[in-house]
Design an enzyme around this catalytic site. Structure first.
Site, PDB file in Angstrom:
ATOM      1  N   ASN A 298       0.838  -1.194   0.000  1.00  0.00           N
ATOM      2  CA  ASN A 298       0.000   0.000   0.000  1.00  0.00           C
ATOM      3  C   ASN A 298       0.876   1.248   0.000  1.00  0.00           C
ATOM      4  OD1 ASN A 298       0.525  -0.882   2.769  1.00  0.00           O
ATOM      5  ND2 ASN A 298      -0.918   0.671   3.462  1.00  0.00           N
TER       6      ASN A 298
ATOM      7  N   GLU B  33       0.200   5.253   0.636  1.00  0.00           N
ATOM      8  CA  GLU B  33      -0.741   6.292   1.039  1.00  0.00           C
ATOM      9  C   GLU B  33      -0.360   7.639   0.432  1.00  0.00           C
ATOM     10  OE1 GLU B  33      -1.969   4.370   5.340  1.00  0.00           O
ATOM     11  OE2 GLU B  33      -0.815   6.225   5.334  1.00  0.00           O
TER      12      GLU B  33
ATOM     13  N   CYS C  19      -3.815   0.528  -2.951  1.00  0.00           N
ATOM     14  CA  CYS C  19      -3.820  -0.685  -2.133  1.00  0.00           C
ATOM     15  C   CYS C  19      -2.724  -1.645  -2.578  1.00  0.00           C
ATOM     16  CB  CYS C  19      -5.168  -1.391  -2.247  1.00  0.00           C
ATOM     17  SG  CYS C  19      -6.560  -0.430  -1.636  1.00  0.00           S
TER      18      CYS C  19
ATOM     19  N   GLU D  56      -2.935  -4.882  -3.090  1.00  0.00           N
ATOM     20  CA  GLU D  56      -3.417  -5.792  -4.130  1.00  0.00           C
ATOM     21  C   GLU D  56      -3.365  -5.114  -5.497  1.00  0.00           C
ATOM     22  OE1 GLU D  56      -5.891  -6.605  -0.363  1.00  0.00           O
ATOM     23  OE2 GLU D  56      -4.977  -4.886  -1.354  1.00  0.00           O
TER      24      GLU D  56
ATOM     25  N   CYS E 212     -10.305  -4.538   0.044  1.00  0.00           N
ATOM     26  CA  CYS E 212     -11.413  -3.584  -0.089  1.00  0.00           C
ATOM     27  C   CYS E 212     -12.269  -3.976  -1.289  1.00  0.00           C
ATOM     28  CB  CYS E 212     -10.877  -2.163  -0.234  1.00  0.00           C
ATOM     29  SG  CYS E 212     -10.129  -1.814  -1.846  1.00  0.00           S
TER      30      CYS E 212
ATOM     31  N   CYS F 203     -10.518  -3.610  -4.708  1.00  0.00           N
ATOM     32  CA  CYS F 203      -9.516  -4.645  -4.971  1.00  0.00           C
ATOM     33  C   CYS F 203     -10.168  -6.005  -5.217  1.00  0.00           C
ATOM     34  CB  CYS F 203      -8.499  -4.719  -3.838  1.00  0.00           C
ATOM     35  SG  CYS F 203      -7.330  -3.331  -3.910  1.00  0.00           S
TER      36      CYS F 203
END
Length: 131
Positions: free
Chosen positions: A40, A42, A51, A53, A84, A87
């Site tokens: 990830n 940010e 993310c 994934e 999420c 993803c």
């Protein structure tokens, strides 16, 4: 330790998570057997992050591969954390419903599921036929 677990665990350390402090690593195995990893990333404009994934899938596509055969996701949480919604849809785009997804914690807990179980009733290309 499986190759996927090793790759996801290693890349998790590279996560850029200065705001949430919640590092996630993911690894996908492509049909060729090659493993692609992502973490990830940010951003201060919080919803603009990426993310783990999605990063792994992007690495796979950048290499010219488009089929996932296995997934491993690891996070530093008390219980395994599922992907999420976005993803889940990305995984469904590149993997068949029966593809195994292992969700894990840095403490050693693991939960195995499938893409179809993570996203029942997935929107797919078949829904666009006749459009």
């Amino acid at each position: 330790m499986s190759e996927l677990k090793t790759a996801a665990t290693a890349v998790r350390e590279n996560a850029y998570a200065p705001y949430s402090k919640f590092k996630v690593g993911a690894a996908v195995r492509a049909a060729s057997g090659t493993i692609y990893a992502g973490c990830n990333v940010e951003n201060v404009a919080y919803p603009e992050g990426t993310c783990a994934e999605a990063g792994a899938i992007a690495a796979m596509a950048a290499a010219g591969e488009y089929e996932i055969t296995e997934v491993y996701v690891i996070a530093g949480s008390p219980t395994p954390v599922p992907p999420c919604g976005g993803c889940r849809q990305k995984l469904a785009e590149f993997g068949k419903g029966g593809v195994r997804v292992t969700l894990a914690t840095t403490g050693g807990a693991e939960f195995s599921t499938t893409i179809a179980d993570l996203l029942p009733g997935a929107f797919d290309a078949g829904h666009m036929e006749g459009a």
